[in-house]
Design an enzyme around this catalytic site. Structure first.
Site, short mmCIF file in Angstrom:
data_model
loop_
_atom_site.label_atom_id
_atom_site.label_comp_id
_atom_site.label_asym_id
_atom_site.label_seq_id
_atom_site.Cartn_x
_atom_site.Cartn_y
_atom_site.Cartn_z
N LYS A 130 0.81 -1.22 0.00
CA LYS A 130 0.00 0.00 0.00
C LYS A 130 0.84 1.27 0.00
CE LYS A 130 -4.32 -2.08 1.26
NZ LYS A 130 -5.32 -2.41 2.26
N ARG B 267 -3.09 -10.07 5.19
CA ARG B 267 -3.56 -10.27 3.80
C ARG B 267 -2.48 -9.72 2.88
NH1 ARG B 267 -6.11 -7.30 0.01
NH2 ARG B 267 -7.66 -8.33 -1.29
N1 PMM Z 1 -7.37 -4.17 1.01
C1 PMM Z 1 -7.72 -4.27 -0.28
C2 PMM Z 1 -8.74 -5.15 -0.68
N2 PMM Z 1 -9.39 -5.92 0.24
N3 PMM Z 1 -9.66 -6.60 2.47
C3 PMM Z 1 -9.34 -6.49 3.76
N4 PMM Z 1 -9.98 -7.24 4.69
N5 PMM Z 1 -8.37 -5.63 4.19
C4 PMM Z 1 -7.68 -4.84 3.33
O1 PMM Z 1 -6.83 -4.07 3.79
C5 PMM Z 1 -8.02 -4.92 1.94
C6 PMM Z 1 -9.03 -5.83 1.55
C7 PMM Z 1 -6.97 -3.42 -1.26
O2 PMM Z 1 -6.79 -3.91 -2.49
P1 PMM Z 1 -5.81 -5.15 -2.95
O3 PMM Z 1 -6.69 -6.34 -3.02
O4 PMM Z 1 -5.34 -4.75 -4.30
O5 PMM Z 1 -4.73 -5.28 -1.93
#
Ligand code: PMM
Length: 272
Positions: A211, A247
């Protein structure tokens, strides 16, 4: 080891996610990637069909289903544990029926009025992320007097709403939503003061991977993929701080970081 921080591998079946958009938007490539993530050590593979990068527009339900459901079905058949990253109750239901064991909703149930009741009915784990609005507008919501207490209180209110709708409290996993309505500086206190979130009594998941706020402290930021080492540093620190799961895009590196954190903690608590 059962008490180790879990690794959730990111699988975005989208043409436009901020880091891996367009790489796995073909169903077969996405399935291969999901199997590879599990082989690299991902305990859960999080399948999403709608980008949430800053500024992103929504996709239709039909489009999202078409991207996600064949991938979840195939991965479940291969024995891969999957979650579905969606803000839509209909996608959540279809994904769970296809074999997903967990629903990951970046809006914590706020984007779709049917989500809470659907999750209650499905009886699956639910990741409720801190969220103040859709991606096209979220950067404008980065206003906090005290980001830690405000995120904590907003998550607590979200838990109350979910429980009132019938979701079992012990199935709710909380996530501070790094990068969502949080630009750069707002993210660090949430990480460094994680105990204020873990003390709510729920498992906590963190999504720092690649990020922008990581790039902001690096001296060689060259976009999302250059942030994997910084992500791995966060994973080690988060695991020591008691995160239930991280994640990430790079599952193997995260698994190593978790192993280091686990050895570190074990040594802290062993007799001198
Ligand atoms: N960040 C993204 C997408 N989904 N889900 C959770 N629970 N927490 C997060 O920080 C989060 C998420 C951002 O997009 P990416 O899939 O490209 O990393």
């Amino acid at each position: 080891m059962v008490d180790q921080c879990l690794v959730m591998g990111i699988l975005n079946v989208t043409p436009d996610s901020f880091s891996d958009g367009g790489r796995w938007d073909d169903t077969d490539a996405a399935i291969r990637r999901g199997i590879a993530l599990a082989a690299e050590g991902a305990d859960i593979v999080d399948v999403g069909g709608e980008s949430t990068r800053p500024g992103a527009e929504r996709v239709s339900a039909a489009e999202e289903h078409g991207r996600v459901i064949p991938v979840v079905t195939a991965l479940a058949r291969e024995g891969v544990t999957t979650s579905v990253d969606t803000m839509r109750a209909s996608t959540a239901r279809a994904a769970v029926e296809a074999g997903a064991v967990m629903v990951n909703d970046v809006s914590g149930g706020q984007a779709d009025p049917d989500m809470a009741a659907t999750v209650a009915d499905l009886g699956v784990e639910f990741i409720a992320m801190h969220w103040r609005g859709h991606s096209r507008e979220m950067d404008a919501h980065d206003h906090y007097d005290n980001v830690v207490t405000e995120v904590r209180e907003e998550l607590r209110a979200q838990v109350d709403a979910l429980v009132a709708a019938g979701v079992a409290a012990e199935r709710i996993i909380l996530d501070p939503g790094l990068g969502f309505a949080k630009v750069h500086e707002s993210n660090w206190p949430l990480l460094a003061q994680l105990e204020h979130l873990t003390s709510l009594g729920h498992r906590v998941l963190l999504g720092a991977s690649r990020k922008r706020f990581l790039g902001a402290v690096m001296d060689h930021d060259a976009g999302p993929e250059s942030r994997d080492h910084a992500t791995t540093a966060v994973t080690a620190l988060a695991a020591v701080a008691g995160a239930w799961a991280v994640r990430v895009h790079d599952a193997r590196a995260a698994k190593d970081a978790v192993a280091v954190a686990s050895a570190w903690q074990h040594a802290r608590t062993s007799a001198p």
